[in-house]
Design an enzyme around this catalytic site. Sequence first.
Site, short mmCIF file in Angstrom:
data_model
loop_
_atom_site.label_atom_id
_atom_site.label_comp_id
_atom_site.label_asym_id
_atom_site.label_seq_id
_atom_site.Cartn_x
_atom_site.Cartn_y
_atom_site.Cartn_z
NE ARG A 15 -2.01 -1.70 3.57
CZ ARG A 15 -2.46 -1.89 4.81
NH1 ARG A 15 -3.69 -1.48 5.13
NH2 ARG A 15 -1.71 -2.45 5.72
CE LYS A 75 0.80 -2.50 9.56
NZ LYS A 75 -0.41 -2.79 10.39
CE1 TYR A 94 -5.42 2.24 10.39
CE2 TYR A 94 -4.30 1.81 8.31
CZ TYR A 94 -5.47 2.05 9.01
OH TYR A 94 -6.67 2.10 8.36
CG HIS A 96 -2.13 -1.16 15.31
ND1 HIS A 96 -3.47 -1.14 15.60
CD2 HIS A 96 -2.04 -1.09 13.95
CE1 HIS A 96 -4.18 -1.08 14.47
NE2 HIS A 96 -3.33 -1.05 13.46
CD GLU A 118 -3.53 2.90 15.51
OE1 GLU A 118 -2.63 2.77 16.35
OE2 GLU A 118 -3.34 3.32 14.34
CG ASP A 270 -3.75 -4.83 13.84
OD1 ASP A 270 -4.60 -5.17 14.69
OD2 ASP A 270 -4.03 -4.25 12.78
#
Length: 371
Positions: A15, A75, A94, A96, A118, A270
Site C-alpha cells: 500500500r 504501517k 497506523y 498500534h 486507528e 495487530d
Amino acid sequence: MRLGVPKEIKTNENRVALVPAGAEALTASGHQVFIESGAGIGSGFDDDAYRAVGAEIVPDAATAWGSAELLLKVKEPIEKEWGFLRRDLTLFTYFHFAADEKLTNAHLASGATCIAYETVELPNRDLPLLIPMSEVAGRMAVQEGAKYLEKLYGGRGVLLGGVPGVAPAKVVILGGGIVGVNAAKMAAGLGAKVVVLDLSLERLRYLSDVMPANVQLVHSNRHNILEQISTCDLVIGGVLIPGAKAPKLVRREDLARMRPGAVIVDVAVDQGGCVETIHPTTHENPTYTVDGIIHYGVANMPGAVPRTSTLALTNATLPYTLLLANKGWKKALRENGALLKGLNMTEGKLTYQGVSDAFGMEFTDPATFVA
C-alpha cells in the site's frame, strides 16, 4: 507545509499512504509533496502519475523523511526506520502502539508527534480511518480461512458452503463490529453456517435485522464462546478496544476443544490478538499450527490487495491530511475533536490512555499540547 511519503518496507506491504489524486489536492493547496521513488508501484501508481500533479519524486527514504514536516505512512515505522524519527516531525499512520512496547519506547524517545489512524474517533465512537481497512480485513478473513481449511494446507478439508446433501462449514466470529459484520456477510454469502458473538445486546438486535437467515447472533460470554468453537471449522477474531490490547477470548487450553484442522484467523493480531496462541505472521509465511489448529496471524492483511486497500484508505485519510497540512497539527487537533483523539504521543509524552494502560506508563492529557 512539506509532506513526505516513503515507500512501505514492512514485509509484503504494497500500500501507499497517498495516491496521485491526494497529492494533487495538497499541491493545489500550496503544499510541497515529496514521494519516494517507487512508493506507489505496488498499488498501481507510478512515479509519473505523481509528477503529473506537481509532486516531487525523491530518490530514497532518507530524503522523503528528511524533507518532511508531516510524514504519511500506512504501517508503523519498523526498526530500520527509527533512525529517521526526530522531534520536529509529525507522523500520521497506523501505529498500534499498545501491542508493541519496544515500538512505543522508540517513538517516545524521539520526541516525534505521532497521530494514529486507528484512534481517530468521531463523537458516535466510529473510527473513520480504521473502518475501511477493517472492512477489507473482515472480508479477506473469510477468503483466507476458506483456503486454509483445504486439506492441501493442513485444514479439515471442508468446503465453506458445502454442497447439496452435505452440510456447510460453521464459521464463528468473535465480535460484531466492522470486521465481524464484513466477515459475516462474506461467509453467509458463500453459504456457511455463521455465528456472531458480541457483548452488546443492542448490537446483536441491530445485526438480527440486517443479517441473512444463516447468521446466528449469540451473546458473548465464556460459556458461549467455548460451546461455539467446539463445533466450528473456522474462528475469526474481530474484537477491538480502540488503541488498547485486545482481550484474550480463546485460551491455549481451549484449542483442545476444537476440531483438528480447524482454522483461526485473528484479525485483532495487530492489537495483540484475541486468541492467546496467536502471534504476527507475514504474507510469505502466514500460518502455523498449535495443538492441531491452524493459526493465521498476518498483521497487514489488506496489504495483499493493495489497489483496493490503498484507495479505500486514502479516501478516508485525505480530509484529515488536508486539515493537518493546512492548519498545522496543533490547530487542526484543537479544532477537530476526532483528530485530537488520534494523538498518541508528542514531546516524549504518552497522550492516549489505552497505550498508557498497556504498559503502566504515565498518561498526559492531549489537550495540554494544543491549548
